[in-house]
Design a protein around this motif. Structure first.
Motif, short mmCIF file in Angstrom:
data_model
loop_
_atom_site.label_atom_id
_atom_site.label_comp_id
_atom_site.label_asym_id
_atom_site.label_seq_id
_atom_site.Cartn_x
_atom_site.Cartn_y
_atom_site.Cartn_z
N LEU A 68 71.31 -22.43 41.96
CA LEU A 68 72.03 -21.22 42.37
C LEU A 68 72.58 -21.39 43.79
O LEU A 68 73.07 -20.45 44.38
CB LEU A 68 71.08 -20.02 42.29
CG LEU A 68 70.58 -19.70 40.87
CD1 LEU A 68 69.45 -18.68 40.92
CD2 LEU A 68 71.70 -19.19 39.98
N ASP A 69 72.44 -22.61 44.30
CA ASP A 69 73.01 -22.99 45.59
C ASP A 69 72.37 -22.27 46.79
O ASP A 69 73.02 -22.08 47.81
CB ASP A 69 74.53 -22.79 45.59
CG ASP A 69 75.24 -23.91 46.35
OD1 ASP A 69 74.65 -25.00 46.50
OD2 ASP A 69 76.37 -23.69 46.81
N ARG A 70 71.09 -21.89 46.62
CA ARG A 70 70.36 -21.29 47.75
C ARG A 70 69.02 -22.02 47.88
O ARG A 70 67.98 -21.42 48.18
CB ARG A 70 70.19 -19.79 47.53
CG ARG A 70 71.54 -19.09 47.35
CD ARG A 70 71.45 -17.60 47.50
NE ARG A 70 71.20 -17.23 48.88
CZ ARG A 70 70.98 -15.98 49.28
NH1 ARG A 70 71.00 -15.00 48.39
NH2 ARG A 70 70.74 -15.70 50.54
N CYS A 71 69.08 -23.33 47.68
CA CYS A 71 67.91 -24.21 47.57
C CYS A 71 66.97 -24.15 48.77
O CYS A 71 65.77 -24.34 48.62
CB CYS A 71 68.37 -25.64 47.38
SG CYS A 71 69.93 -25.81 46.50
N ALA A 72 67.49 -23.92 49.94
CA ALA A 72 66.66 -23.93 51.15
C ALA A 72 65.62 -22.82 51.12
O ALA A 72 64.62 -22.88 51.84
CB ALA A 72 67.53 -23.79 52.40
N CYS A 121 66.12 -20.17 39.08
CA CYS A 121 66.59 -21.54 39.25
C CYS A 121 65.44 -22.48 38.90
O CYS A 121 64.36 -22.38 39.46
CB CYS A 121 67.04 -21.80 40.68
SG CYS A 121 67.32 -23.57 40.97
N LEU A 122 65.70 -23.41 37.98
CA LEU A 122 64.69 -24.41 37.60
C LEU A 122 65.18 -25.82 37.93
O LEU A 122 64.68 -26.80 37.40
CB LEU A 122 64.38 -24.32 36.10
CG LEU A 122 63.82 -22.99 35.58
CD1 LEU A 122 63.46 -23.11 34.11
CD2 LEU A 122 62.61 -22.55 36.38
N ASN A 123 66.18 -25.89 38.80
CA ASN A 123 66.81 -27.18 39.07
C ASN A 123 65.86 -28.19 39.70
O ASN A 123 65.11 -27.88 40.62
CB ASN A 123 68.01 -26.97 40.00
CG ASN A 123 68.84 -28.22 40.12
OD1 ASN A 123 69.10 -28.88 39.12
ND2 ASN A 123 69.26 -28.54 41.32
N GLU A 133 65.56 -34.29 47.93
CA GLU A 133 66.32 -33.11 48.36
C GLU A 133 65.61 -31.84 47.92
O GLU A 133 64.99 -31.82 46.86
CB GLU A 133 67.71 -33.12 47.70
CG GLU A 133 68.78 -33.81 48.48
CD GLU A 133 70.14 -33.53 47.85
OE1 GLU A 133 70.83 -32.65 48.34
OE2 GLU A 133 70.45 -34.20 46.85
N ALA A 134 65.73 -30.78 48.72
CA ALA A 134 65.08 -29.51 48.39
C ALA A 134 65.54 -29.02 47.02
O ALA A 134 66.73 -29.06 46.70
CB ALA A 134 65.44 -28.47 49.44
N CYS A 135 64.58 -28.58 46.21
CA CYS A 135 64.94 -28.00 44.92
C CYS A 135 63.81 -27.09 44.45
O CYS A 135 62.65 -27.29 44.78
CB CYS A 135 65.24 -29.06 43.88
SG CYS A 135 63.82 -30.05 43.39
N CYS A 136 64.18 -26.09 43.67
CA CYS A 136 63.21 -25.08 43.21
C CYS A 136 62.14 -25.66 42.30
O CYS A 136 60.99 -25.21 42.33
CB CYS A 136 63.94 -23.94 42.53
SG CYS A 136 65.04 -23.06 43.68
N GLY A 143 71.09 -20.62 52.41
CA GLY A 143 72.01 -21.26 51.47
C GLY A 143 71.40 -22.52 50.91
O GLY A 143 70.21 -22.57 50.65
N ARG A 144 72.22 -23.52 50.80
CA ARG A 144 71.73 -24.76 50.24
C ARG A 144 71.04 -25.60 51.31
O ARG A 144 70.11 -26.31 51.08
CB ARG A 144 72.88 -25.56 49.63
CG ARG A 144 72.41 -26.85 49.00
CD ARG A 144 73.48 -27.46 48.15
NE ARG A 144 73.00 -28.76 47.65
CZ ARG A 144 73.66 -29.53 46.81
NH1 ARG A 144 74.80 -29.12 46.34
NH2 ARG A 144 73.16 -30.67 46.43
#
Ligand code: FES
Length: 108
Positions: A57-61, A11-13, A19-22, A107-108
């Protein structure tokens, strides 16, 4: 037989607004490092390993995250030595790196 033996998605979002992001946790550098290590080890290509960028990938946390298929093994990582371990043990030898597994409830 699969076209690739292993397929790893990073994930490179990037998100705005805090907000949390990779992308805020070194995802691009890890992706680049993984790609170069896979290539240097001669693992890339058909019958081998494919390293791909992914959106969220919706598992940002648990970010940064990557997932290896066909096993659907989810990882989180901190630095290049973690990526080296995933490449050497999982992508090369097919062994799961237990210490880097993403907890199932994340999860997210
Ligand atoms: S931002 Fe990486 S999983 Fe959502």
């Amino acid at each position: 037989m699969s076209y690739y033996q292993h397929h790893i998605f990073f994930c490179l979002n990037q998100r705005s607004g805090g907000e949390a992001c990779c992308a805020d946790h070194g995802a691009q550098a890890a992706f680049d490092h993984c790609k170069s290590r896979v290539k240097a080890a001669g693992l890339n290509g058909p019958g081998g390993v494919r390293v791909n960028k992914a959106g969220c990938l919706d598992r940002c946390a648990g970010g940064p995250v990557a997932v290896v298929y066909p096993e659907a093994t989810w990882y989180t990582f901190v630095d290049n030595s973690d990526i080296d371990e995933i490449v050497e043990l999982h992508l090369k030898q097919g062994k799961v790196v237990e210490r880097l597994l993403l907890a199932p409830e994340i999860g997210r």
